[in-house]
Design an enzyme around this catalytic site. Sequence first.
Site, PDB file in Angstrom:
ATOM      1  N   LYS A   1      10.786  19.920 -80.540  1.00  0.00           N
ATOM      2  CA  LYS A   1       9.788  18.854 -80.498  1.00  0.00           C
ATOM      3  C   LYS A   1       9.918  18.040 -79.215  1.00  0.00           C
ATOM      4  CE  LYS A   1       6.781  15.681 -81.368  1.00  0.00           C
ATOM      5  NZ  LYS A   1       6.953  14.637 -82.368  1.00  0.00           N
TER       6      LYS A   1
ATOM      7  N   LEU B   1       9.897   8.055 -89.254  1.00  0.00           N
ATOM      8  CA  LEU B   1      10.452   6.791 -88.772  1.00  0.00           C
ATOM      9  C   LEU B   1      10.460   6.737 -87.247  1.00  0.00           C
ATOM     10  CD1 LEU B   1      13.288   6.767 -91.423  1.00  0.00           C
ATOM     11  CD2 LEU B   1      11.327   5.211 -91.364  1.00  0.00           C
ATOM     12  N   PRO B   2      10.419   5.526 -86.677  1.00  0.00           N
ATOM     13  CA  PRO B   2      10.141   5.400 -85.234  1.00  0.00           C
ATOM     14  C   PRO B   2      11.304   5.617 -84.281  1.00  0.00           C
ATOM     15  CG  PRO B   2      10.264   3.233 -86.255  1.00  0.00           C
ATOM     16  CD  PRO B   2      10.348   4.232 -87.367  1.00  0.00           C
TER      17      PRO B   2
ATOM     18  N   THR C   1      10.778  11.982 -84.902  1.00  0.00           N
ATOM     19  CA  THR C   1      11.323  12.521 -83.648  1.00  0.00           C
ATOM     20  C   THR C   1      12.485  11.624 -83.254  1.00  0.00           C
ATOM     21  OG1 THR C   1       9.145  13.321 -82.967  1.00  0.00           O
ATOM     22  CG2 THR C   1      10.823  13.128 -81.258  1.00  0.00           C
TER      23      THR C   1
ATOM     24  N   LYS D   1      10.585   6.689 -75.499  1.00  0.00           N
ATOM     25  CA  LYS D   1      11.668   7.108 -76.394  1.00  0.00           C
ATOM     26  C   LYS D   1      11.815   8.618 -76.388  1.00  0.00           C
ATOM     27  CE  LYS D   1      10.966   8.261 -80.427  1.00  0.00           C
ATOM     28  NZ  LYS D   1      10.598   8.560 -81.825  1.00  0.00           N
TER      29      LYS D   1
END
Length: 311
Positions: free
Chosen positions: A185, A80-81, A110, A254
Site C-alpha cells: 500500500k 484509523l489515521p 495505512t 504520513k
Amino acid sequence: MTNDPEDSQSTAERKPGVLGFVGVGTMGRPMARRLIEAGHDLIVYDRDDVAVQELAGLGARVAKSVREVADKARIVFTSLPTPEIFRQVAIGPDGLVSGDALKILVDLSTVGSRVEKEVAQALLARGIETVDAPVSGGAAGAGKGTLAIMAAGAPASLDEVRPLFDVLGKVFVVGGVPGQGQLLKLLNNMLSTTAFAITSEAYVAGIHGGLDPEVMMAVFNAGSGKNGATLDKFPKHVLPATFDFGFPVGSVCKDIGLAVEECQALGVPMRVGSAARQVWNDAAMQDGAACDMTELVRYVERWSSAGGLDD
C-alpha cells in the site's frame, strides 16, 4: 458421536455474526455503510460522536468504547489515521486485545509494516489473528465498493473474511504475513503522490508557457506522460477547480514518509521518493496539511509566482 453443523461448513460459508468497526471517518464510514447495506449486523465506535450518527440511522449499534466492540464482535475492522492511534486502539489499555469475543482483526488503515507486525504479534499472543488489509481508491471508491484491498494474513483468516472484502472492493492476496499488505500500500501511495507532484509542476509550467490545460491533459493521456494524476485527479478535481478528491495533504505526508522510511530500511536509497516527500511536506508546513491533496497545484503555482520557496 455427532458432527457439529458448524464444522461441516467451510469458513467462507459461515455467517460472521456481529461485525465490529472502529474508526468511521472519511474512509471508514462509507465502508461500514456498505457492510450494513449488505445485511451485516454492525457495532461501531469512533471518538467523534457525529461520525457514527449516519451509521446509527442505518441500523448500526453504537459502542461506548473500543473494548465494547471487541466484547461483542468476533471480526473487527479498523480504519484509523495514524500508526500511534492504531497501536493504542489495538493493544493499548482497554484496547481491542482485551475483548472477549474478538478473534480476527482486519486492519484497513495505512500504518506501515513495523507497527502492523508489532500489533499482530501482540494480538496473536492472545489468540487473535490479524489480517493486514490496507485499501486504495479513496473515499469515492469506498462508497462505490470498488476499492483495491491488499490483504496479508493466515490463509484460514483470509478465507473467512473474503466474503466481507467482496462487499468493499477487489481483494489481492499479497502474502501470508501481516505487514506485507502495508508495504505494498505504501509503495502504491508513493507512486500515486509522486506522480501528482510532478504532474503539478508540469501543469504549472505549461500554464506559464501559455498552454491550454485541457489540451495538455489530452496530450499527456495520449502519450507517455500518462499517469493516475493526468487520467483522474486533474480532469476531475483540478481543471474544474473543485479540489475535492477527498484525501488531505497531511495524510499524504504520513503515507509517503512511511514509504520512504520503509524503503530505506530495505536498502533502497529513495532519491526520487525523498524529493517528492519534501514537496508535500513543504505544502503541509505552509498551512496546507488540512487541504485536499489536489490543492498541491496551488502551492506549486504560489512558489512559482514567488520565484521559489525561499522568497
